[in-house]
Design an enzyme around this catalytic site. Structure first.
Site, short mmCIF file in Angstrom:
data_model
loop_
_atom_site.label_atom_id
_atom_site.label_comp_id
_atom_site.label_asym_id
_atom_site.label_seq_id
_atom_site.Cartn_x
_atom_site.Cartn_y
_atom_site.Cartn_z
N ASN A 10 -6.26 3.65 -1.79
CA ASN A 10 -5.53 2.52 -2.01
C ASN A 10 -6.13 1.24 -2.05
O ASN A 10 -6.71 0.71 -1.12
CB ASN A 10 -4.49 2.56 -0.77
CG ASN A 10 -3.53 1.26 -0.36
OD1 ASN A 10 -3.44 0.52 -1.30
ND2 ASN A 10 -3.12 1.01 0.76
N LYS A 12 -5.18 -1.75 -2.34
CA LYS A 12 -4.29 -2.86 -1.95
C LYS A 12 -4.54 -4.08 -2.86
O LYS A 12 -4.41 -3.87 -4.19
CB LYS A 12 -5.05 -3.13 -0.56
CG LYS A 12 -4.92 -2.19 0.21
CD LYS A 12 -5.11 -2.32 1.71
CE LYS A 12 -5.33 -1.14 2.70
NZ LYS A 12 -5.19 -1.30 4.25
N HIS A 93 4.36 1.45 3.21
CA HIS A 93 3.08 1.23 3.82
C HIS A 93 3.47 -0.04 4.99
O HIS A 93 4.31 -0.79 4.65
CB HIS A 93 2.15 0.53 2.70
CG HIS A 93 0.57 0.47 3.15
ND1 HIS A 93 0.20 -0.46 4.25
CD2 HIS A 93 -0.44 1.45 3.18
CE1 HIS A 93 -1.01 -0.60 4.38
NE2 HIS A 93 -1.66 0.77 3.88
N GLU A 95 1.89 -2.68 5.76
CA GLU A 95 1.58 -3.91 5.01
C GLU A 95 3.04 -4.41 4.20
O GLU A 95 3.12 -5.46 4.20
CB GLU A 95 0.36 -3.82 4.40
CG GLU A 95 -0.93 -3.97 5.09
CD GLU A 95 -2.01 -3.17 4.47
OE1 GLU A 95 -2.21 -3.49 3.39
OE2 GLU A 95 -3.06 -2.97 5.39
N GLU A 168 -0.55 6.82 9.07
CA GLU A 168 -1.38 5.48 9.32
C GLU A 168 -0.77 4.73 10.46
O GLU A 168 -0.10 3.90 10.32
CB GLU A 168 -1.15 4.86 7.86
CG GLU A 168 -1.48 5.49 6.83
CD GLU A 168 -2.13 4.66 5.69
OE1 GLU A 168 -3.07 4.76 5.04
OE2 GLU A 168 -1.53 3.51 5.31
N GLY A 174 -7.82 -0.79 8.61
CA GLY A 174 -8.55 -1.85 8.17
C GLY A 174 -9.52 -2.33 9.48
O GLY A 174 -9.97 -3.58 9.53
N SER A 214 -8.94 3.79 8.63
CA SER A 214 -10.28 3.51 8.88
C SER A 214 -11.17 4.94 8.75
O SER A 214 -11.97 5.26 9.25
CB SER A 214 -10.58 2.90 10.14
OG SER A 214 -10.30 1.72 10.32
P1 PGA Z 1 -8.08 1.34 5.39
O1 PGA Z 1 -6.83 1.26 5.24
O2 PGA Z 1 -8.83 2.65 5.07
O3 PGA Z 1 -8.75 0.26 4.91
O4 PGA Z 1 -8.09 1.51 7.19
C1 PGA Z 1 -5.89 2.59 4.72
C2 PGA Z 1 -4.68 2.00 4.18
O5 PGA Z 1 -4.04 1.04 4.45
O6 PGA Z 1 -4.02 2.99 3.47
#
Ligand code: PGA
Length: 257
Positions: A10, A12, A93, A95, A168, A174, A214
């Site tokens: 992903n 982003k 997601h 976000e 998640e 992140g 992560s």
């Molecule tokens: P990350 O993000 O691997 O940077 O923690 C995962 C995600 O938001 O899909």
């Protein structure tokens, strides 16, 4: 049934055309790791260029609108991303839920639109730090997923092919701190039970449940060894072919999902 591990990047809101070389490197590496299903969700602007060149990886989007078309300035429909070459879309997601106020009902409408456009969906769910601290993580995720997924009647016949669930936890995204393997195992087992409840034994057992938050090359093997983990949704570590394919490599040993 043992399915191939599903490793999805992903990107982003990262990536201009300068990143196409990284996508090419990921595609080439994926051809050497056929035991793993590798896919990439770049920003909308890179879906078509990556799709045009990719020989192995599937390309997807990170969101879509819930309607087919209309006066919605700045939005993109499921049919449009499919037309650009997307084979799947990430929905719900955290976000999107946080930045755009997307609630479960809207996420479900998007899922129905994406399925109608022939796309596969990756349905995200996950609790906040506060919810986990209050001991209500499992209850929250079950409720969120039930409300965000289309009903069994609204799902296509090949549910397990078309649906992937991504767990998640928001506090792990992140941050550099993934959930513990115990917490992942507990949540994935509960999600599995819920999927069987919602979609029946045969289909519910086969839906892949992937973990995100992560995931890095150095913690991937331990996460993939957890029962009911069928792959990973990877943010930061998917931005370079080296780290992303390090994760795919960790998944290339056969494991039960
Ligand atoms: P990350 O993000 O691997 O940077 O923690 C995962 C995600 O938001 O899909």
């Amino acid at each position: 049934m043992t399915r191939r591990p599903y490793i999805v990047g992903n990107w982003k809101m990262y990536g201009t055309r300068a990143m196409l070389s990284e996508a090419r490197a990921i595609d080439r590496a994926a051809q050497r790791h056929m035991k793993v299903e590798v896919a990439l969700a770049p920003p909308y602007t890179l879906i078509h260029p990556i799709h045009r060149e990719a020989e192995q990886i599937a390309v997807g989007a990170q969101d879509c609108h819930h309607q087919d078309g209309g006066a919605h300035t700045g939005d993109i429909s499921a049919a449009m991303i499919a037309d650009a070459g997307a084979k799947f879309v990430i929905l719900g997601h955290s976000e999107r839920r946080q930045d755009h106020g997307e609630g479960d009902a809207l996420v479900r409408a998007k899922a129905e639109a994406a399925l109608a456009a022939g796309l596969r969906i990756i349905m995200c769910c996950g609790e906040s730090a506060g919810t986990r601290e209050s001991g209500k993580a499992v209850e929250f995720v079950k409720q969120q997923l039930t409300a965000s997924l289309p009903s069994a009647e609204a799902m296509p016949a090949d549910i397990a092919e078309r649906l992937t669930v991504a767990y998640e936890p928001i506090w792990a995204i992140g941050t550099g701190t993934a959930a513990t393997t115990d917490d992942i195992g507990e949540m994935h087992a509960c999600i599995r039970a819920l999927l069987v409840d919602l979609f029946g034994e045969e289909q519910g057992r086969d839906v892949r449940i992937i973990y995100g938050g992560s995931v890095k090359p150095d913690n991937a093997a331990a996460i993939f060894a957890v029962p009911e983990v069928g792959g990973a949704l990877v943010g930061g570590a998917s931005l370079t072919a080296d780290s992303f394919m390090g994760i795919a490599l960790a998944a290339s040993e056969p494991f039960e999902n």
